[in-house]
Design a protein around this motif. Structure first.
Motif, PDB file in Angstrom:
ATOM      1  N   UNK A   9      50.946  57.231  30.596  1.00 48.03           N
ATOM      2  CA  UNK A   9      51.966  56.167  30.621  1.00 48.03           C
ATOM      3  C   UNK A   9      51.347  54.820  30.934  1.00 48.03           C
ATOM      4  N   UNK A  10      50.345  54.837  31.822  1.00 48.42           N
ATOM      5  CA  UNK A  10      49.720  53.550  32.143  1.00 48.42           C
ATOM      6  C   UNK A  10      49.006  52.989  30.923  1.00 48.42           C
ATOM      7  N   UNK A  11      48.401  53.887  30.149  1.00 46.28           N
ATOM      8  CA  UNK A  11      47.752  53.420  28.903  1.00 46.28           C
ATOM      9  C   UNK A  11      48.787  52.824  27.951  1.00 46.28           C
ATOM     10  N   UNK A  12      49.938  53.499  27.863  1.00 40.47           N
ATOM     11  CA  UNK A  12      51.001  52.991  26.988  1.00 40.47           C
ATOM     12  C   UNK A  12      51.494  51.635  27.475  1.00 40.47           C
ATOM     13  N   UNK A  13      51.602  51.504  28.800  1.00 40.24           N
ATOM     14  CA  UNK A  13      52.011  50.218  29.361  1.00 40.24           C
ATOM     15  C   UNK A  13      51.008  49.126  28.986  1.00 40.24           C
ATOM     16  N   UNK A  14      49.730  49.501  29.052  1.00 47.98           N
ATOM     17  CA  UNK A  14      48.690  48.541  28.701  1.00 47.98           C
ATOM     18  C   UNK A  14      48.822  48.095  27.243  1.00 47.98           C
ATOM     19  N   UNK A  15      49.103  49.057  26.380  1.00 46.87           N
ATOM     20  CA  UNK A  15      49.280  48.749  24.960  1.00 46.87           C
ATOM     21  C   UNK A  15      50.450  47.793  24.785  1.00 46.87           C
TER      22      UNK A  15
END
Lengths: 174, 178
Positions: free
Chosen positions: A4-10
């Motif tokens: 989820x944090x990666x998705x947030x970064x995206x």
């Protein structure tokens, strides 16, 4: 490190968009208090030389060719655009412009030169002793007049309690 | 001539070496700011390199100083032959505020042949990019020496309509306004 944090970064990256300014074609708006190259107005200048004696970089030169003509030269090489000359000028002949694109191949391109007529006595046509530069600055730039009592007040009121501090350049203690 | 030479030699990209000879780091920060995504100097192929042997352009900040003069000249000699020197900031252009102190020799042109000057204290990153664009021939330079001449006295010395004649002499009266 979760997904989820990666998705947030995206998402953050997508939202950021493109920030690069297309500079040489189109420039970003400057801040309103930006100080660029000083511009000298020859029609207002009285040739008191207050700017020359107050320039911290000693870049404004004043010299008299003859009795009637004074030459004021701004070289601008090591000018730090501090705005003191514009602040001190009693006639407001110097304005700090928003020009910053002054890059050149020859350093002489930034200089400004004013040829000024100096005043002489109305009756005899000769020069008279003018008030000194310090007196002239006291006279117009740095003084709050008390007109009713006909006296000069040299102390700034900027540090009194309850008074808002005005522009920090104009604060002058006695 | 220099411009055509620049366009021929540096047509692809400029590799930039960034030398500070004793400045206050303000211009350094602005130079590095010009390489950030906001001003993105790599659009023009400008790249910062760590060694003067790889560089085409030396961006010099700070005045010519006694302590760093030798090192600066050695860095200049180490650069390969078609080379440009940019003097960035008012220290490098004219010696800075402390131009007359012991440790400062003066402007940068006392040590190296300077090709382009970017005055400012510190110059905006746009101004640095503008200087590089002037060197590349993308834009024309804007500044030119200015000279003003007062052709007549700005304040009238006397008001001819107020002069009176009495018994063969001219009477000057005190004027309320000049």
């Amino acid at each position: 490190m979760s997904l989820t944090s990666k998705l947030q970064e995206v998402l953050v990256c997508l939202r950021a968009g493109r920030v690069t300014l297309p500079y040489p074609a189109q420039s970003a708006p400057l801040p309103p208090r930006f100080r660029g190259r000083p511009i000298f107005d020859a029609s207002k200048c009285i040739g008191c030389g207050g700017c020359a004696s107050n320039c911290p970089a000693r870049e404004i030169l004043v010299y008299d060719v003859c009795q009637e003509i004074r030459i004021l030269k701004y070289l601008g090489r090591r000018c730090t655009y501090c705005g003191r000359c514009a602040d001190v000028c009693p006639e407001k002949a110097i304005t700090m412009s928003h020009e910053f694109e002054t890059a050149t191949g020859t350093i002489g391109d930034i200089q400004q030169r004013l040829d000024l007529f100096m005043s002489t006595c109305q009756r005899c046509g000769r020069c008279f002793t003018e008030p000194s530069k310090l007196e002239e600055l006291k006279l117009k730039g740095y003084r709050y007049d008390d007109l009713e009592n006909e006296r000069w007040i040299f102390r700034s009121q900027a540090y009194l309690e309850g008074q808002p501090v005005v522009d920090d350049i104009e604060i002058e203690l006695d | 001539m220099l411009k055509s030479l620049c366009q021929k030699m540096f047509g692809r990209s400029l590799w930039v070496y960034h030398a500070n000879s004793g400045g206050c780091n303000g211009c350094d920060i602005e130079v590095l700011n010009a390489l950030t995504p906001y001003y993105d100097a790599e659009r023009f192929g400008i790249r910062l390199v760590g060694s003067p042997r790889h560089a085409d352009v030396m961006l010099c900040q700070g005045p010519a100083m006694r302590s760093t003069a030798k090192a600066l000249q050695r860095a200049y000699e180490a650069m390969p032959a078609p080379k440009l020197v940019f003097a960035i900031g008012s220290c490098a252009c004219g010696g800075g505020i402390w131009h007359d102190t012991y440790s400062v020799i003066g402007p940068l042109e006392k040590l190296l042949p300077v090709n382009y000057y970017v005055p400012g204290c510190p110059p905006r990153p746009e101004a640095i990019i503008y200087g590089v664009a002037v060197a590349l021939g993308l834009v024309e330079k804007k500044s030119a020496p200015v000279q003003f001449k007062q052709m007549e006295y700005p304040v009238p010395r006397y008001h001819p309509q107020d002069l009176k004649e009495q018994d063969g002499i001219v009477v000057y009266e005190k004027l309320d306004t000049v």
